[in-house]
Write an enzyme that holds these catalytic residues in place. Structure first.
Site, mmCIF file in Angstrom:
data_model
loop_
_atom_site.group_PDB
_atom_site.id
_atom_site.type_symbol
_atom_site.label_atom_id
_atom_site.label_comp_id
_atom_site.label_asym_id
_atom_site.label_seq_id
_atom_site.Cartn_x
_atom_site.Cartn_y
_atom_site.Cartn_z
ATOM 1 N N ARG A 36 0.817 -1.218 0.000
ATOM 2 C CA ARG A 36 0.000 0.000 0.000
ATOM 3 C C ARG A 36 0.852 1.269 0.000
ATOM 4 N NH1 ARG A 36 -4.871 -1.942 4.005
ATOM 5 N NH2 ARG A 36 -6.185 -2.763 2.334
ATOM 6 N N LYS A 197 -19.086 -16.536 2.632
ATOM 7 C CA LYS A 197 -20.527 -16.387 2.780
ATOM 8 C C LYS A 197 -21.192 -15.626 1.647
ATOM 9 C CE LYS A 197 -20.466 -14.573 6.835
ATOM 10 N NZ LYS A 197 -20.870 -13.987 8.098
ATOM 11 N N GLY A 350 -9.433 -8.746 0.139
ATOM 12 C CA GLY A 350 -8.174 -9.013 0.835
ATOM 13 C C GLY A 350 -7.689 -10.445 0.680
ATOM 14 N N GLY A 373 -12.799 -3.736 1.011
ATOM 15 C CA GLY A 373 -14.169 -3.276 1.249
ATOM 16 C C GLY A 373 -14.622 -2.252 0.226
HETATM 17 P P1 ADP Z 1 -12.153 -11.718 0.076
HETATM 18 O O1 ADP Z 1 -11.378 -11.230 1.273
HETATM 19 O O2 ADP Z 1 -11.270 -12.000 -1.092
HETATM 20 O O3 ADP Z 1 -13.308 -10.822 -0.257
HETATM 21 P P2 ADP Z 1 -13.790 -13.421 1.698
HETATM 22 O O4 ADP Z 1 -13.307 -12.738 2.933
HETATM 23 O O5 ADP Z 1 -15.175 -13.175 1.264
HETATM 24 O O6 ADP Z 1 -12.797 -13.129 0.473
HETATM 25 O O7 ADP Z 1 -13.650 -14.988 1.873
HETATM 26 C C1 ADP Z 1 -12.434 -15.586 2.202
HETATM 27 C C2 ADP Z 1 -12.603 -16.700 3.189
HETATM 28 O O8 ADP Z 1 -13.543 -17.661 2.746
HETATM 29 C C3 ADP Z 1 -11.320 -17.429 3.425
HETATM 30 O O9 ADP Z 1 -10.911 -17.257 4.759
HETATM 31 C C4 ADP Z 1 -11.654 -18.876 3.117
HETATM 32 O O10 ADP Z 1 -11.045 -19.803 4.005
HETATM 33 C C5 ADP Z 1 -13.152 -18.909 3.276
HETATM 34 N N1 ADP Z 1 -13.765 -20.029 2.532
HETATM 35 C C6 ADP Z 1 -13.649 -20.274 1.217
HETATM 36 N N2 ADP Z 1 -14.279 -21.408 0.901
HETATM 37 C C7 ADP Z 1 -14.806 -21.906 2.032
HETATM 38 C C8 ADP Z 1 -15.575 -23.086 2.355
HETATM 39 N N3 ADP Z 1 -15.903 -23.975 1.417
HETATM 40 N N4 ADP Z 1 -15.946 -23.263 3.636
HETATM 41 C C9 ADP Z 1 -15.590 -22.366 4.578
HETATM 42 N N5 ADP Z 1 -14.882 -21.255 4.346
HETATM 43 C C10 ADP Z 1 -14.484 -21.021 3.089
HETATM 44 MG MG MG Z 2 -11.783 -11.369 3.380
#
Ligand code: ADP
Ligand code: MG
Length: 396
Positions: A36, A197, A350, A373
């Protein structure tokens, strides 16, 4: 509406207050990842080269409106000085008489970094008095903190009431890339949405319905869609209260003629831990007592194919629990497919960015957003307050 940038104003001989996103990870009192800080260098260097006196401010971590020794900006000032090969002065506060004196003394070409803005409770409240104090340090406000643009705080929004406010180069690039993808993407346009989620990503999935040609779903959220198809997901993470919504979304995507891809096979295990015994099963055959923790190899292959010839790809959210090597394969394959794709590949979020780093392919990605975010809210179609506060470019 196009926003004014620092190229549209004369900064020479001026004091310029720059909101940067120096919210970097620290380890043992050192900057653990300076991505960053590096991302803000073009703006800072431009200002120095154009004879401005540069006053930088940022938040760091979550000090909750109090001074926290371990969240002071000193290691950041040090790293910035190393990167620039130039002295970076630092204050112990971001307002007050000492800060004001330092700012007054600052000469063109010099750099001053203020202390963590969130040491002051007024920052997050977007307190006008505090914003005015910050503004009083300078003559121009440049916002280069895309990562904080979804927050209406004193240092991102409030100061713009008291100073001419323009975008820095990083802010400009983030807005350009993301808005082009949403408003005038080159097709085929593929979005890959994953993560834990569905509830975190509903807004994005809804906003992309009439924009993308293909929507790829992976990660934990795929389980809720699979359950909506009537599959028994056993012990997998499923948001039961979102199953109906998943059904509706699938229907809407079908009505719009979008190619919606869901996992056809899954990597399952009894436990989400290192060294767990894994199996690959069909998506509708998750055995009792098991959880789906990654997309399977057949699914990954389909996803790689769909990404291959895309002209625009947006990826937000990993395909599985990529932090654990047994469940990282699907995410790594998607990361590599992004790297090999010759279209405009864009990554936000992230964990997705961390996954791409893990795959070692960051250099081969067209745009990696510095704002998790903020990029998510942008893709939801929301206006970011930090962007709204900037001056519009005149029509002429
Ligand atoms: P980003 O930060 O890229 O937006 P998220 O925070 O929405 O992504 O999601 C990332 C998390 O989702 C990771 O910690 C990962 O372990 C979890 N995850 C991915 N697939 C699964 C799954 N099948 N069951 C539980 N957790 C999961
Ligand atoms: Mg995340």
């Amino acid at each position: 509406m196009k926003k004014m940038t620092l190229k549209d104003i004369d900064v020479s001989g001026k004091k310029v207050l720059v909101r940067v996103d120096f919210n970097v990870p620290l380890k043992d009192g050192q900057v653990a990842d300076d991505t960053r800080i590096r991302a803000a260098l073009p703006t800072i260097e431009y200002l120095i080269n154009n004879n401005a006196a540069v006053i930088l401010m940022s938040h760091l971590g979550r000090p909750k409106g109090e001074v926290k020794e371990d969240l002071k900006m000193d290691p950041v000032a040090q790293r910035l000085a190393d990167l620039l090969g130039k002295e970076v002065k630092k204050t112990d506060d971001c307002t007050g008489s000492d800060t004001k004196k330092e700012a007054e003394k600052l000469q063109p070409g010099e750099i001053l970094l203020l202390e963590n803005t969130r040491f002051n409770p007024e920052e997050k409240k977007n307190d006008p008095g505090f914003a005015k104090e910050l503004a009083s340090l300078a003559e121009i406000f440049v916002n280069d903190a895309f990562g904080a643009a979804h927050r209406a705080h004193a240092s991102t929004v409030g100061v713009a009431d008291y100073l001419p406010a323009v975008a820095g180069f990083l802010m400009e690039k983030e807005i350009d890339v993301l808005s082009k993808a949403l408003t005038a993407p080159e097709h085929p346009f593929v979005a890959i949405i994953g993560g834990a989620k569905i509830s975190d990503k509903i807004g994005v999935i809804e906003n992309l319905i009439d924009k993308v040609d293909t929507l790829i779903i992976g990660g934990g959220m795929a389980n809720t869609f699979l359950k909506a198809k009537g599959y028994d997901m056993a012990e997998s993470l499923v948001e039961d209260d979102k199953v109906d919504l998943a059904k509706e979304l699938m229907q809407k995507y079908e009505e719009n003629g979008v190619n919606l891809l869901l996992p056809t096979d899954l990597v399952v295990a009894r436990e989400m831990k290192e060294g767990a015994a894994t199996q690959v099963v069909a998506a509708n055959e998750v055995p009792a007592g098991y959880k789906a923790l990654d997309i399977g190899p057949e699914t990954a292959q389909q996803y790689v194919e769909a990404i291959k010839d895309a002209k625009t790809v947006i990826w937000n959210g990993p395909m599985g629990v990529f932090e654990i090597k047994e469940f990282a394969e699907g995410t790594m394959k998607v990361a590599n497919a992004m790297a090999n794709c010759r279209g405009k590949t864009i990554i936000g979020g992230g964990d997705s960015v961390a996954a791409v780093e893990k795959a070692g392919v960051t250099r081969d990605i067209f745009h990696i957003s510095t704002g998790g975010g903020a990029s998510l809210e942008f893709l939801e179609g929301k206006e970011l307050p930090g962007v709204v506060a900037l001056k519009d470019k005149s029509e002429t």
